[in-house]
Design a protein around this motif. Structure first.
Motif, PDB file in Angstrom:
ATOM      1  N   LEU A   1      19.041  36.975  32.304  1.00  0.00           N
ATOM      2  CA  LEU A   1      19.687  38.266  32.504  1.00  0.00           C
ATOM      3  C   LEU A   1      20.992  38.111  33.279  1.00  0.00           C
ATOM      4  O   LEU A   1      22.010  38.726  32.932  1.00  0.00           O
ATOM      5  CB  LEU A   1      18.736  39.206  33.239  1.00  0.00           C
ATOM      6  N   VAL A   2      20.965  37.295  34.306  1.00  0.00           N
ATOM      7  CA  VAL A   2      22.182  37.045  35.089  1.00  0.00           C
ATOM      8  C   VAL A   2      23.256  36.406  34.211  1.00  0.00           C
ATOM      9  O   VAL A   2      24.433  36.783  34.266  1.00  0.00           O
ATOM     10  CB  VAL A   2      21.874  36.146  36.305  1.00  0.00           C
ATOM     11  N   GLU A   3      22.870  35.470  33.373  1.00  0.00           N
ATOM     12  CA  GLU A   3      23.824  34.802  32.502  1.00  0.00           C
ATOM     13  C   GLU A   3      24.421  35.770  31.492  1.00  0.00           C
ATOM     14  O   GLU A   3      25.620  35.695  31.177  1.00  0.00           O
ATOM     15  CB  GLU A   3      23.158  33.639  31.775  1.00  0.00           C
ATOM     16  N   ALA A   4      23.625  36.697  30.990  1.00  0.00           N
ATOM     17  CA  ALA A   4      24.149  37.703  30.064  1.00  0.00           C
ATOM     18  C   ALA A   4      25.212  38.558  30.749  1.00  0.00           C
ATOM     19  O   ALA A   4      26.250  38.879  30.149  1.00  0.00           O
ATOM     20  CB  ALA A   4      23.016  38.584  29.541  1.00  0.00           C
ATOM     21  N   CYS A   5      24.963  38.914  32.003  1.00  0.00           N
ATOM     22  CA  CYS A   5      25.953  39.694  32.756  1.00  0.00           C
ATOM     23  C   CYS A   5      27.215  38.874  33.001  1.00  0.00           C
ATOM     24  O   CYS A   5      28.334  39.362  32.824  1.00  0.00           O
ATOM     25  CB  CYS A   5      25.356  40.165  34.077  1.00  0.00           C
ATOM     26  N   ARG A   6      27.043  37.623  33.388  1.00  0.00           N
ATOM     27  CA  ARG A   6      28.199  36.771  33.653  1.00  0.00           C
ATOM     28  C   ARG A   6      29.035  36.557  32.389  1.00  0.00           C
ATOM     29  O   ARG A   6      30.255  36.689  32.412  1.00  0.00           O
ATOM     30  CB  ARG A   6      27.741  35.416  34.195  1.00  0.00           C
ATOM     31  N   ALA A   7      28.369  36.250  31.287  1.00  0.00           N
ATOM     32  CA  ALA A   7      29.078  35.939  30.042  1.00  0.00           C
ATOM     33  C   ALA A   7      29.842  37.133  29.494  1.00  0.00           C
ATOM     34  O   ALA A   7      30.863  36.966  28.813  1.00  0.00           O
ATOM     35  CB  ALA A   7      28.084  35.438  28.995  1.00  0.00           C
TER      36      ALA A   7
ATOM     37  N   GLU B   1      23.623  42.873  53.699  1.00  0.00           N
ATOM     38  CA  GLU B   1      23.447  42.063  54.899  1.00  0.00           C
ATOM     39  C   GLU B   1      22.553  40.862  54.620  1.00  0.00           C
ATOM     40  O   GLU B   1      22.738  39.790  55.208  1.00  0.00           O
ATOM     41  CB  GLU B   1      22.873  42.925  56.027  1.00  0.00           C
ATOM     42  N   GLY B   2      21.614  41.014  53.714  1.00  0.00           N
ATOM     43  CA  GLY B   2      20.761  39.898  53.344  1.00  0.00           C
ATOM     44  C   GLY B   2      21.511  38.797  52.623  1.00  0.00           C
ATOM     45  O   GLY B   2      21.098  37.636  52.638  1.00  0.00           O
ATOM     46  N   LEU B   3      22.627  39.139  51.997  1.00  0.00           N
ATOM     47  CA  LEU B   3      23.443  38.160  51.291  1.00  0.00           C
ATOM     48  C   LEU B   3      24.350  37.380  52.222  1.00  0.00           C
ATOM     49  O   LEU B   3      24.828  36.309  51.854  1.00  0.00           O
ATOM     50  CB  LEU B   3      24.326  38.862  50.236  1.00  0.00           C
ATOM     51  N   LEU B   4      24.570  37.870  53.422  1.00  0.00           N
ATOM     52  CA  LEU B   4      25.548  37.255  54.311  1.00  0.00           C
ATOM     53  C   LEU B   4      25.292  35.778  54.609  1.00  0.00           C
ATOM     54  O   LEU B   4      26.220  34.970  54.539  1.00  0.00           O
ATOM     55  CB  LEU B   4      25.655  38.042  55.612  1.00  0.00           C
ATOM     56  N   PRO B   5      24.057  35.359  54.930  1.00  0.00           N
ATOM     57  CA  PRO B   5      23.839  33.926  55.209  1.00  0.00           C
ATOM     58  C   PRO B   5      24.201  33.040  54.032  1.00  0.00           C
ATOM     59  O   PRO B   5      24.817  31.994  54.207  1.00  0.00           O
ATOM     60  CB  PRO B   5      22.333  33.867  55.526  1.00  0.00           C
ATOM     61  N   ALA B   6      23.832  33.462  52.823  1.00  0.00           N
ATOM     62  CA  ALA B   6      24.153  32.652  51.643  1.00  0.00           C
ATOM     63  C   ALA B   6      25.639  32.609  51.403  1.00  0.00           C
ATOM     64  O   ALA B   6      26.213  31.589  51.040  1.00  0.00           O
ATOM     65  CB  ALA B   6      23.430  33.218  50.406  1.00  0.00           C
TER      66      ALA B   6
ATOM     67  N   ALA C   1      20.871  35.939  42.990  1.00  0.00           N
ATOM     68  CA  ALA C   1      21.147  35.154  41.787  1.00  0.00           C
ATOM     69  C   ALA C   1      22.470  35.576  41.158  1.00  0.00           C
ATOM     70  O   ALA C   1      23.239  34.733  40.683  1.00  0.00           O
ATOM     71  CB  ALA C   1      20.004  35.315  40.788  1.00  0.00           C
ATOM     72  N   CYS C   2      22.744  36.874  41.156  1.00  0.00           N
ATOM     73  CA  CYS C   2      24.024  37.366  40.627  1.00  0.00           C
ATOM     74  C   CYS C   2      25.190  36.834  41.452  1.00  0.00           C
ATOM     75  O   CYS C   2      26.192  36.361  40.908  1.00  0.00           O
ATOM     76  CB  CYS C   2      24.034  38.894  40.622  1.00  0.00           C
ATOM     77  N   ALA C   3      25.048  36.921  42.774  1.00  0.00           N
ATOM     78  CA  ALA C   3      26.123  36.468  43.658  1.00  0.00           C
ATOM     79  C   ALA C   3      26.409  34.988  43.448  1.00  0.00           C
ATOM     80  O   ALA C   3      27.567  34.566  43.390  1.00  0.00           O
ATOM     81  CB  ALA C   3      25.750  36.751  45.108  1.00  0.00           C
ATOM     82  N   GLU C   4      25.368  34.198  43.322  1.00  0.00           N
ATOM     83  CA  GLU C   4      25.545  32.754  43.164  1.00  0.00           C
ATOM     84  C   GLU C   4      26.154  32.401  41.807  1.00  0.00           C
ATOM     85  O   GLU C   4      26.804  31.366  41.665  1.00  0.00           O
ATOM     86  CB  GLU C   4      24.203  32.051  43.352  1.00  0.00           C
ATOM     87  N   ALA C   5      25.948  33.277  40.813  1.00  0.00           N
ATOM     88  CA  ALA C   5      26.507  33.034  39.483  1.00  0.00           C
ATOM     89  C   ALA C   5      27.907  33.611  39.325  1.00  0.00           C
ATOM     90  O   ALA C   5      28.528  33.453  38.268  1.00  0.00           O
ATOM     91  CB  ALA C   5      25.590  33.630  38.417  1.00  0.00           C
ATOM     92  N   GLY C   6      28.397  34.283  40.356  1.00  0.00           N
ATOM     93  CA  GLY C   6      29.730  34.869  40.281  1.00  0.00           C
ATOM     94  C   GLY C   6      29.766  36.208  39.574  1.00  0.00           C
ATOM     95  O   GLY C   6      30.843  36.668  39.156  1.00  0.00           O
ATOM     96  N   VAL C   7      28.604  36.866  39.428  1.00  0.00           N
ATOM     97  CA  VAL C   7      28.544  38.199  38.831  1.00  0.00           C
ATOM     98  C   VAL C   7      28.938  39.219  39.887  1.00  0.00           C
ATOM     99  O   VAL C   7      28.394  39.219  40.997  1.00  0.00           O
ATOM    100  CB  VAL C   7      27.140  38.504  38.296  1.00  0.00           C
ATOM    101  N   ARG C   8      29.873  40.086  39.551  1.00  0.00           N
ATOM    102  CA  ARG C   8      30.336  41.084  40.516  1.00  0.00           C
ATOM    103  C   ARG C   8      29.246  42.122  40.757  1.00  0.00           C
ATOM    104  O   ARG C   8      28.555  42.557  39.835  1.00  0.00           O
ATOM    105  CB  ARG C   8      31.596  41.783  40.005  1.00  0.00           C
TER     106      ARG C   8
END
Length: 242
Positions: free
Chosen positions: A175-181, A233-238, A202-209
């Motif tokens: 699903l993330v890849e479909a959004c990215r592509a 805020e949960g994304l901040l450490p990553a 997973a979206c953030a790591e794949a560069g999905v906005r």
């Protein structure tokens, strides 16, 4: 990673909302937002798109908030076909929604799917696969016409009794890849408290906005974030370690 000065999905009185475009814009100004995306629900029988778009254009002339002319369209076909209105002219954004499960025999509601799973007529994993496949086809189709967003990701599965934790990593990755592509933006919904941190990460790591979305139906809900803020805020450490 998630801009809390924007609201990526609000509804007006043209469809399921309670307030006018101008009232929602005033609420966005009061909340200190810089951007507001209108996403009223449409279908083949929608007749109010011209006055809706005109109202947004008039409001833009009276505010410094950037207003995006968008709609929400439901995926209804196993091939990713959507319940498009007759005319897509003038739209800047289309949000893909998933309210019923498209199957060769027709559309099933979340309650019907939950019942089918409970009696053993359907498997949760098959439902997950179908939702992911159709969603991927739908965002690919919509991206041909306008910048695309995915509204309330995984909401259908949750309403069908399938917790996000039960979704295999492979399905989330697909699903993330479909959004990215397809350059599809993923909405993080305050109203529906979806998707969870696992999918958002997973979206953030794949560069999905990612975009913050109140899914407001009342002016007082515009730009009012609690769940979205927690996810951000949960994304901040990553983000810091990237």
């Amino acid at each position: 990673m998630i801009d809390l000065s924007a609201d990526g999905h609000v509804h007006t009185a043209f469809s399921s909302g309670r307030d006018s475009v101008s009232v929602l814009v005033a609420a966005a100004e009061q909340a200190g937002l810089t951007e507001l995306t209108f996403a009223d629900r449409v279908g083949p029988d929608t007749s109010w798109l011209p006055p809706y778009l005109s109202s947004i254009q008039r409001a833009q002339q009276r505010t410094d908030v950037t207003l995006r002319r968008g709609v929400e369209v439901e995926a209804i076909g196993i091939d990713g076909w959507l319940a498009f209105p007759s005319d897509l002219n003038g739209l800047e954004v289309i949000s893909v929604a998933f309210n019923r499960l498209p199957l060769p025999a027709g559309l099933l509601s979340p309650d019907a799917v939950r019942t089918q799973i409970d009696v053993g007529a359907m498997r949760a994993l098959d439902v997950i696969d179908q939702v992911v496949t159709v969603t991927g086809l739908a965002v690919e189709r919509v991206s041909r016409y306008a910048p695309t967003r995915l509204a309330r990701p995984l909401d259908f599965l949750v309403r069908s009794g399938i917790d996000e934790t039960a979704i295999p990593d492979s399905a989330l990755t697909e699903l993330v890849e479909a959004c990215r592509a397809n350059a599809t933006v993923v909405e993080v919904s305050e109203r529906h408290r979806l998707p969870g941190l696992r999918f958002v990460q997973a979206c953030a790591e794949a560069g999905v906005r990612l975009v913050a979305s109140s899914d407001a139906v009342r002016a007082g809900e515009v730009g009012a974030y609690r769940y979205v803020r927690e996810i951000a805020e949960g994304l901040l450490p990553a983000t810091a370690s990237a």
